[in-house]
Design an enzyme around this catalytic site. Sequence first.
Site, PDB file in Angstrom:
ATOM      1  CB  SER A  32      21.586  49.634 -50.683  1.00 27.90           C
ATOM      2  OG  SER A  32      22.641  50.823 -50.392  1.00 27.90           O
ATOM      3  CG  ASP A 334      17.877  57.441 -51.918  1.00 30.45           C
ATOM      4  OD1 ASP A 334      19.104  57.349 -52.127  1.00 30.45           O
ATOM      5  OD2 ASP A 334      17.314  56.069 -51.624  1.00 30.45           O
ATOM      6  CG  HIS A 337      20.958  54.345 -52.499  1.00 29.32           C
ATOM      7  ND1 HIS A 337      20.008  54.357 -51.671  1.00 29.32           N
ATOM      8  CD2 HIS A 337      21.783  53.412 -51.937  1.00 29.32           C
ATOM      9  CE1 HIS A 337      20.087  53.664 -50.628  1.00 29.32           C
ATOM     10  NE2 HIS A 337      21.360  52.794 -50.668  1.00 29.32           N
TER      11      HIS A 337
END
Length: 371
Positions: A32, A334, A337
Amino acid sequence: MVGKLSGVTITVSSGPVIEGCQQLIPYRVGDSTADVGTNNYVRRCGAKANFPHFGIDYPGSKPTGRFSNGYNSVDFLAQYLGFKESPPPYMYFVTYDKRNFARNVLNGTNFASGGSGLLDITGKGPYKKVVPFSEQVRQFGTIRKAYKKILGGVAAQKRLSYSLFLISVGSNDLFEHFILNFTRQSDPKLQQAFINSLLTSYENHLRTLLKLGAKRLGVVSLGPIGCCPILRAKNKIGNGQCFEAVNQYARAFNLGIEALLHKLSSDKSLHMKYTITKSFDMTLSLINNPISSSSGFKNTKSACCGGGGDINAENACSPKSVVCEDRNSFLFWDQFHPTEAAYKLAAMALYGGGKQHVHPINIGQLAALKF
């Protein structure tokens, strides 16, 4: 462009051009932290970022599938390397533009998939369907065939010599392993056996990439992932401090990657060069000394987008989440990340940083090498 990390000034200028005035061909592989929307095109995937408040600071405040409030590091690196924007996901081309697939991918693409890892099993439990690292490597094999079909064997090999791979992977493998083996996580034998399995997988995948024509590898090592907001929130015994046991895994993994890359680069038959970030030390310095780092971060513990608890990290980022106002002052976007501001600083360190940020050279220097 100038930035500061741990008091050290980093200067970035964009656009290295190599032989024949041809720019590098960028490929992004991993999870990600490098995903620019791959998972938008993966059916039954539970790891997506195509909804608010993701992308709140992206042009048009548009959620794109990036796990960020805006751009991520691969976007900034693309700019520093002289590109207008980061290349689109491989899955976009095969989903919506199959007819022009071969020509589209000649200029680079992004294979990275949020939630994926070095092991094929990683991500399947929590997210059902992601694109594992092994499949991403196979996708590059498809691109190599497209090169040969359009350009011919010799020309294809020549063009592939201009490729630059940015690889960011491994954190999801550790997250899942730690959670599944929580009661045994401090067992040194268990730790080393698991790290060895990851490194074996990593080596196999890198050797395949090199065999397919990769020459330049930019590897992002693991940061202190035990300091991510979600693990701080779960660390009830440590009163919200970093989960040191997870950080020990990350350190051991990073040492293994460094040794692996040195071994591969010492093999003259592979004709490869690399750079690897010192992500752990850089990030930990920001976390422990946010003010003295001159980075501009004031909050290095809480999630900007989330909900619940003292650090806003009990719940995942969602359209109903509480979102911080001064996002440039937060290190974490978050539960997992970085913010766009943190991604940008990491990209600057990777591209133009010195020995305290990257080893043995930076991406800017790697890009200028000729093969």
